[in-house]
Design a protein around this motif. Structure first.
Motif, mmCIF file in Angstrom:
data_model
loop_
_atom_site.group_PDB
_atom_site.id
_atom_site.type_symbol
_atom_site.label_atom_id
_atom_site.label_comp_id
_atom_site.label_asym_id
_atom_site.label_seq_id
_atom_site.Cartn_x
_atom_site.Cartn_y
_atom_site.Cartn_z
ATOM 1 N N MET A 44 0.829 -1.207 0.000
ATOM 2 C CA MET A 44 0.000 0.000 0.000
ATOM 3 C C MET A 44 0.869 1.266 0.000
ATOM 4 N N LEU A 45 1.989 1.229 0.717
ATOM 5 C CA LEU A 45 2.895 2.386 0.713
ATOM 6 C C LEU A 45 3.545 2.572 -0.657
ATOM 7 N N ILE A 46 3.811 1.482 -1.339
ATOM 8 C CA ILE A 46 4.335 1.578 -2.710
ATOM 9 C C ILE A 46 3.306 2.242 -3.610
ATOM 10 N N LEU A 47 2.049 1.884 -3.429
ATOM 11 C CA LEU A 47 0.976 2.520 -4.206
ATOM 12 C C LEU A 47 0.827 3.996 -3.841
ATOM 13 N N LEU A 48 1.020 4.327 -2.573
ATOM 14 C CA LEU A 48 0.989 5.736 -2.164
ATOM 15 C C LEU A 48 2.124 6.501 -2.823
ATOM 16 N N TYR A 49 3.305 5.899 -2.840
ATOM 17 C CA TYR A 49 4.456 6.514 -3.519
ATOM 18 C C TYR A 49 4.132 6.764 -4.993
ATOM 19 N N ALA A 50 3.544 5.761 -5.647
ATOM 20 C CA ALA A 50 3.182 5.906 -7.059
ATOM 21 C C ALA A 50 2.119 6.991 -7.238
ATOM 22 N N THR A 51 1.195 7.089 -6.292
ATOM 23 C CA THR A 51 0.150 8.117 -6.358
ATOM 24 C C THR A 51 0.748 9.511 -6.252
ATOM 25 N N ALA A 57 -10.056 -0.568 -11.714
ATOM 26 C CA ALA A 57 -10.359 0.236 -10.527
ATOM 27 C C ALA A 57 -11.734 -0.099 -9.973
ATOM 28 N N ALA A 58 -12.714 -0.270 -10.865
ATOM 29 C CA ALA A 58 -14.079 -0.569 -10.434
ATOM 30 C C ALA A 58 -14.192 -1.917 -9.754
ATOM 31 N N LEU A 59 -13.325 -2.857 -10.129
ATOM 32 C CA LEU A 59 -13.329 -4.169 -9.474
ATOM 33 C C LEU A 59 -12.341 -4.212 -8.315
ATOM 34 N N SER A 60 -11.796 -3.034 -7.957
ATOM 35 C CA SER A 60 -11.042 -2.888 -6.717
ATOM 36 C C SER A 60 -11.943 -2.283 -5.643
ATOM 37 N N LYS A 61 -12.745 -1.324 -6.059
ATOM 38 C CA LYS A 61 -13.773 -0.701 -5.239
ATOM 39 C C LYS A 61 -14.798 -0.182 -6.237
ATOM 40 N N PHE A 95 -5.329 5.094 -6.618
ATOM 41 C CA PHE A 95 -4.238 5.174 -7.596
ATOM 42 C C PHE A 95 -4.719 4.793 -8.988
ATOM 43 N N LEU A 96 -5.499 3.725 -9.096
ATOM 44 C CA LEU A 96 -5.992 3.285 -10.405
ATOM 45 C C LEU A 96 -6.905 4.333 -11.036
ATOM 46 N N SER A 97 -7.728 4.978 -10.237
ATOM 47 C CA SER A 97 -8.594 6.038 -10.763
ATOM 48 C C SER A 97 -7.758 7.185 -11.315
ATOM 49 N N LEU A 98 -6.722 7.533 -10.566
ATOM 50 C CA LEU A 98 -5.822 8.605 -11.014
ATOM 51 C C LEU A 98 -5.098 8.201 -12.291
ATOM 52 N N LEU A 99 -4.663 6.950 -12.370
ATOM 53 C CA LEU A 99 -3.968 6.457 -13.556
ATOM 54 C C LEU A 99 -4.896 6.446 -14.770
#
Length: 400
Positions: free
Chosen positions: A105-112, A173-177, A149-153
């Motif tokens: 999750m922190l890696i995803l935050l970094y990417a965000t 993203a939609a199948l993540s949330k 992150f996926l929404s932003l991407l």
């Protein structure tokens, strides 16, 4: 982002992860059951581990091991078990699973943060507002930074004119949330303003991606497995600071109750901005982002569920269209109110305390303010958009 900023960001996140996984694992309390979860929260991460047990047990998600989450996180929770050595006891299994989860999750935050920094035309420093207490806490302890992150991407791909890719990422993203599915009407309205055509490639990419992701569930467990998380959430009880509960508490003061038809009204209001976007001329990318903020905020405000981690859905989008110090103040306030309300108020008082209800009200007020700001800046103008293509005779002027 400069090399120095990049290295400092990486170092900060790694140190935070190491501290959270070791000395701060129980928040410096000897008894984790009575601890104030000021940095580490085991509750949801324990549930995530349980939902991923389909992999080590050789079962199928939703059929053999139930999950209230969509396919992408459910698969992720299972795949994390690949890093757990065989024969590990339950305590060691949880330690490894939860620690690696927080690192991912922190890696995803970094990417965000990197993506926000790249997408911001100015005031790039605002990308680092993702390191405020609320967003940081729920990144460590929840998975909502993944759909954020996926929404932003997906938005980045849309701006880069990679429309099919944008649809694919939006489907993931939609199948993540599920909330990013409401962005599709906004994207299509934007594309229609550009081309005067329905972008079937973007729409098809989204739909096909969703179908591919849910297909293993349908094949392995049938319709019952596919509908499992939706039925579970449909029967879920309301949260103490969800809007219906707050309205009911207010109505009780005058001897009334929140009417049953009110739930239908709130459900309509949850998706209404997404539907309205189909009848709005959205010509600028900045307005696309503003509409995604409005759509997300409405989904949260009118929900009968309250989840504090949902601030991760809104904050990155709002940072992307922030313009002044007022926007910064709103982002900071949203972060602090959310973090103070959960975990601090919940753990020091209770979910039934007056302070917790005040925090819930403040959250709704902040989200409403964000929506108003974005709506005013988007300056919406009515447009028939797709209706003119689908029903040309409806709009045709009668001949004299």
């Amino acid at each position: 982002m400069t090399k120095k900023q990049n290295y400092l960001l990486i170092a900060f996140l790694l140190v935070l992860w190491l501290l959270q996984s070791t000395v701060l694992r129980n928040n410096l309390y000897s008894d984790s059951e009575t601890a104030v979860r000021w940095i580490s929260d085991h509750n949801d991460r324990w549930i995530y581990m349980l939902r991923g047990e389909w992999l080590p047990t050789g079962g199928l998600p939703y059929r053999d091991v139930g999950s209230e989450y969509p396919q992408i996180p459910t698969y992720l929770f299972g795949l994390l078990f690949l890093l757990v050595p065989p024969g590990s006891d339950e305590q060691m299994t949880y330690f490894i699973h939860s620690s690696v989860f927080s690192l991912v999750m922190l890696i995803l935050l970094y990417a965000t943060i990197r993506l926000l920094y790249a997408m911001l035309p100015q005031r790039k420093w605002m990308a680092f507002l993702m390191l405020l207490p609320g967003t940081l806490y729920f990144t460590l302890n929840r998975y909502d930074v993944l759909p954020a992150f996926l929404s932003l991407l997906s938005l980045w791909s849309l701006r880069k004119e990679k429309y099919t890719l944008s649809g694919v990422i939006l489907g993931v993203a939609a199948l993540s949330k599920w909330y990013p599915a409401l962005f599709l009407p906004v994207f299509l309205s934007y594309r229609f303003a550009q081309t005067r055509k329905i972008d079937w490639k973007l729409a098809s990419a989204f739909v096909l991606t969703c179908l591919v992701i849910v297909l293993p569930t349908l094949i392995g467990g049938g319709l019952e497995a596919l509908l499992y998380p939706y039925r579970l959430h449909a029967g879920r009880s309301m949260e103490q600071v969800a809007l219906p509960v707050l309205l009911d508490s207010l109505l009780r003061l005058v001897g009334a109750h929140f009417p049953s038809v009110g739930f239908t009204v709130l459900l309509i209001l949850q998706v209404l901005p997404a539907l309205v976007s189909l009848f709005v001329k959205i010509e600028r990318f900045e307005d696309v982002v503003r509409w995604t903020v409005i759509v997300t905020a409405a989904f949260i405000i009118f929900s009968r569920i309250y989840s504090p981690q949902w601030l991760l859905w809104v904050i990155p989008l709002y940072i992307l269209v922030a313009e002044n110090a007022v926007d910064t103040a709103i982002i900071v306030a949203y972060n602090l109110v959310t973090y103070v309300n959960f975990p601090l108020v919940v753990d020091t008082q209770s979910m039934f305390s007056t302070a917790y209800m005040i925090g819930g009200i403040l959250t709704i007020v902040i989200l409403a303010a964000i929506s108003v700001v974005c709506l005013r800046r988007a300056r919406p103008r009515f447009a028939w958009n797709f209706i003119g293509l689908l029903f040309p005779n409806l709009l045709r002027q009668p001949s004299s």
